[in-house]
Design a protein around this motif. Structure first.
Motif, PDB file in Angstrom:
ATOM      1  N   GLY A 141      45.469  39.117  23.790  1.00 43.61           N
ATOM      2  CA  GLY A 141      44.390  38.974  24.755  1.00 43.61           C
ATOM      3  C   GLY A 141      44.754  38.136  25.951  1.00 43.61           C
ATOM      4  O   GLY A 141      43.877  37.598  26.631  1.00 43.61           O
ATOM      5  N   ALA A 142      46.036  38.005  26.231  1.00 42.72           N
ATOM      6  CA  ALA A 142      46.467  37.190  27.376  1.00 42.72           C
ATOM      7  C   ALA A 142      45.942  37.781  28.676  1.00 42.72           C
ATOM      8  O   ALA A 142      45.944  39.000  28.868  1.00 42.72           O
ATOM      9  CB  ALA A 142      47.990  37.084  27.413  1.00 42.72           C
ATOM     10  N   VAL A 143      45.505  36.909  29.565  1.00 37.19           N
ATOM     11  CA  VAL A 143      45.081  37.337  30.891  1.00 37.19           C
ATOM     12  C   VAL A 143      45.718  36.437  31.939  1.00 37.19           C
ATOM     13  O   VAL A 143      46.131  35.311  31.655  1.00 37.19           O
ATOM     14  CB  VAL A 143      43.543  37.280  31.065  1.00 37.19           C
ATOM     15  N   CYS A 144      45.814  36.965  33.153  1.00 38.73           N
ATOM     16  CA  CYS A 144      46.145  36.174  34.328  1.00 38.73           C
ATOM     17  C   CYS A 144      44.943  36.222  35.266  1.00 38.73           C
ATOM     18  O   CYS A 144      44.127  37.147  35.205  1.00 38.73           O
ATOM     19  CB  CYS A 144      47.377  36.724  35.028  1.00 38.73           C
ATOM     20  N   LEU A 145      44.837  35.241  36.125  1.00 42.84           N
ATOM     21  CA  LEU A 145      43.733  35.162  37.077  1.00 42.84           C
ATOM     22  C   LEU A 145      44.310  35.200  38.482  1.00 42.84           C
ATOM     23  O   LEU A 145      45.097  34.319  38.856  1.00 42.84           O
ATOM     24  CB  LEU A 145      42.939  33.870  36.873  1.00 42.84           C
ATOM     25  N   TYR A 146      43.923  36.211  39.245  1.00 42.66           N
ATOM     26  CA  TYR A 146      44.438  36.378  40.602  1.00 42.66           C
ATOM     27  C   TYR A 146      43.377  35.949  41.601  1.00 42.66           C
ATOM     28  O   TYR A 146      42.254  36.461  41.588  1.00 42.66           O
ATOM     29  CB  TYR A 146      44.842  37.828  40.832  1.00 42.66           C
ATOM     30  N   ALA A 147      43.733  34.984  42.446  1.00 40.72           N
ATOM     31  CA  ALA A 147      42.840  34.486  43.479  1.00 40.72           C
ATOM     32  C   ALA A 147      43.413  34.863  44.839  1.00 40.72           C
ATOM     33  O   ALA A 147      44.197  34.105  45.425  1.00 40.72           O
ATOM     34  CB  ALA A 147      42.684  32.972  43.362  1.00 40.72           C
ATOM     35  N   PRO A 148      43.074  36.048  45.372  1.00 35.49           N
ATOM     36  CA  PRO A 148      43.684  36.490  46.619  1.00 35.49           C
ATOM     37  C   PRO A 148      43.398  35.555  47.792  1.00 35.49           C
ATOM     38  O   PRO A 148      44.253  35.380  48.673  1.00 35.49           O
ATOM     39  CB  PRO A 148      43.075  37.878  46.842  1.00 35.49           C
ATOM     40  N   GLU A 149      42.212  34.918  47.789  1.00 38.65           N
ATOM     41  CA  GLU A 149      41.887  34.009  48.892  1.00 38.65           C
ATOM     42  C   GLU A 149      42.803  32.790  48.911  1.00 38.65           C
ATOM     43  O   GLU A 149      43.008  32.173  49.962  1.00 38.65           O
ATOM     44  CB  GLU A 149      40.429  33.547  48.797  1.00 38.65           C
ATOM     45  N   LEU A 150      43.339  32.440  47.763  1.00 36.75           N
ATOM     46  CA  LEU A 150      44.266  31.307  47.673  1.00 36.75           C
ATOM     47  C   LEU A 150      45.718  31.760  47.663  1.00 36.75           C
ATOM     48  O   LEU A 150      46.625  30.919  47.643  1.00 36.75           O
ATOM     49  CB  LEU A 150      43.993  30.492  46.405  1.00 36.75           C
ATOM     50  N   GLY A 151      45.958  33.072  47.647  1.00 38.97           N
ATOM     51  CA  GLY A 151      47.325  33.578  47.536  1.00 38.97           C
ATOM     52  C   GLY A 151      47.994  33.119  46.259  1.00 38.97           C
ATOM     53  O   GLY A 151      49.203  32.851  46.238  1.00 38.97           O
ATOM     54  N   THR A 152      47.205  33.078  45.178  1.00 37.35           N
ATOM     55  CA  THR A 152      47.668  32.436  43.952  1.00 37.35           C
ATOM     56  C   THR A 152      47.344  33.278  42.724  1.00 37.35           C
ATOM     57  O   THR A 152      46.288  33.905  42.639  1.00 37.35           O
ATOM     58  CB  THR A 152      46.978  31.057  43.802  1.00 37.35           C
ATOM     59  N   LEU A 153      48.282  33.255  41.778  1.00 41.00           N
ATOM     60  CA  LEU A 153      48.087  33.833  40.456  1.00 41.00           C
ATOM     61  C   LEU A 153      48.216  32.723  39.422  1.00 41.00           C
ATOM     62  O   LEU A 153      49.211  31.995  39.411  1.00 41.00           O
ATOM     63  CB  LEU A 153      49.142  34.907  40.175  1.00 41.00           C
ATOM     64  N   PHE A 154      47.219  32.599  38.564  1.00 40.11           N
ATOM     65  CA  PHE A 154      47.302  31.677  37.429  1.00 40.11           C
ATOM     66  C   PHE A 154      47.762  32.505  36.246  1.00 40.11           C
ATOM     67  O   PHE A 154      47.022  33.340  35.724  1.00 40.11           O
ATOM     68  CB  PHE A 154      45.944  31.005  37.185  1.00 40.11           C
ATOM     69  N   SER A 155      49.020  32.294  35.832  1.00 37.40           N
ATOM     70  CA  SER A 155      49.687  33.247  34.939  1.00 37.40           C
ATOM     71  C   SER A 155      49.660  32.851  33.473  1.00 37.40           C
ATOM     72  O   SER A 155      50.169  33.599  32.636  1.00 37.40           O
ATOM     73  CB  SER A 155      51.140  33.446  35.385  1.00 37.40           C
TER      74      SER A 155
ATOM     75  N   ALA B 295      33.210  28.494  44.051  1.00 39.82           N
ATOM     76  CA  ALA B 295      33.480  27.899  45.368  1.00 39.82           C
ATOM     77  C   ALA B 295      33.760  28.933  46.454  1.00 39.82           C
ATOM     78  O   ALA B 295      34.620  28.743  47.307  1.00 39.82           O
ATOM     79  CB  ALA B 295      34.654  26.913  45.257  1.00 39.82           C
ATOM     80  N   GLY B 296      33.052  30.050  46.394  1.00 38.14           N
ATOM     81  CA  GLY B 296      33.182  31.057  47.433  1.00 38.14           C
ATOM     82  C   GLY B 296      34.364  31.988  47.311  1.00 38.14           C
ATOM     83  O   GLY B 296      34.615  32.795  48.216  1.00 38.14           O
ATOM     84  N   ILE B 297      35.110  31.887  46.226  1.00 37.95           N
ATOM     85  CA  ILE B 297      36.244  32.798  46.005  1.00 37.95           C
ATOM     86  C   ILE B 297      36.083  33.485  44.654  1.00 37.95           C
ATOM     87  O   ILE B 297      35.208  33.130  43.850  1.00 37.95           O
ATOM     88  CB  ILE B 297      37.604  32.070  46.052  1.00 37.95           C
ATOM     89  N   GLY B 298      36.939  34.467  44.396  1.00 43.78           N
ATOM     90  CA  GLY B 298      36.910  35.177  43.131  1.00 43.78           C
ATOM     91  C   GLY B 298      38.215  35.038  42.378  1.00 43.78           C
ATOM     92  O   GLY B 298      39.296  35.135  42.967  1.00 43.78           O
ATOM     93  N   LEU B 299      38.106  34.785  41.082  1.00 40.94           N
ATOM     94  CA  LEU B 299      39.261  34.816  40.187  1.00 40.94           C
ATOM     95  C   LEU B 299      39.213  36.152  39.452  1.00 40.94           C
ATOM     96  O   LEU B 299      38.328  36.385  38.617  1.00 40.94           O
ATOM     97  CB  LEU B 299      39.213  33.658  39.193  1.00 40.94           C
ATOM     98  N   HIS B 300      40.151  37.032  39.779  1.00 40.63           N
ATOM     99  CA  HIS B 300      40.151  38.387  39.246  1.00 40.63           C
ATOM    100  C   HIS B 300      40.967  38.422  37.946  1.00 40.63           C
ATOM    101  O   HIS B 300      42.134  38.025  37.929  1.00 40.63           O
ATOM    102  CB  HIS B 300      40.729  39.353  40.272  1.00 40.63           C
TER     103      HIS B 300
END
Length: 210
Positions: A132-146, A117-122
């Motif tokens: 293997g735990a990861v978090c997803l950082y979406a700077p365009e949303l100002g959000t971290l999925f932890s 949707a036009g953004i990146g989940l880093h």
């Protein structure tokens, strides 16, 4: 201007590890817009997740880690919509305890970006709760999925197999608390928080872990 957003679905079921079982509520996050979404942690209830997706295209089912309560509905959801399941390879040992006959479709790597949707989940590799735990950082949303790495009030649990307290504290210190303080932390269980709210407690966690 992207219309991307984060939507929350809470599902309930059983977390099982090391011979124990616990009733848990899980946060399933749908990240995207009216056309397409990424499902973050397909937990417990494939039908509820598919209903929340609606008719949107699912880009991927992303697993923040492979504890059964975060992946038990992943194959059913992915197969229903024709989307790949993505998991960090260091968590394959946990994945195989839940889905021994169904491999993930792709691997997550630190620094990778999942586009939706036009953004990146880093992808940030944040071992500790699981290797293997990861978090997803979406700077365009100002959000971290932890996932289960960082919660309101502290780190995820490290008292069971394949987890390690000093490792998770290091992951939080080096990878998460360096993000902007107003970053909203959307967790795998319970209420959201912010990086700024959790940062002052780092030394307390370190002291508590020794």
């Amino acid at each position: 201007m992207s219309g991307a957003r984060a939507e929350l679905l809470t599902t309930s079921g059983v977390f099982a590890l090391d011979g124990g079982e616990w009733e848990v509520d899980n946060n399933v996050w749908l990240v995207g817009d009216d056309e397409e979404v990424v499902v973050v942690d397909a937990a417990h209830d494939a039908d509820a997740i598919l209903a929340a997706v609606g008719g949107r295209r699912v880009v991927a089912v992303v697993c923040t880690h492979a504890h059964n309560d975060h992946v038990n509905a992943a194959p059913a959801v992915a197969d229903a919509v024709g989307a790949p399941i993505l998991l960090h390879p260091d968590d394959r040992v946990l994945w195989d305890t839940t889905h021994p006959d169904r491999a993930p479709d792709g691997e997550l790597a630190d620094g990778q970006t999942v586009a939706v949707a036009g953004i990146g989940l880093h992808v940030l590799h944040t071992p500790g709760h699981a290797p293997g735990a990861v978090c997803l950082y979406a700077p365009e949303l100002g959000t971290l999925f932890s996932g289960d790495t960082l919660f309101q009030g502290g780190p995820g649990a490290t008292g069971r197999s394949y987890s390690d307290f000093p490792t998770i504290v290091g992951s939080i210190r080096d990878r998460l608390l360096t993000l902007p303080p107003d970053t909203v932390v959307r967790t795998g269980h319970g209420d959201s928080t912010t990086v700024g709210e959790e940062a002052p407690h780092l030394q307390e966690w370190i002291d508590r872990g020794h």
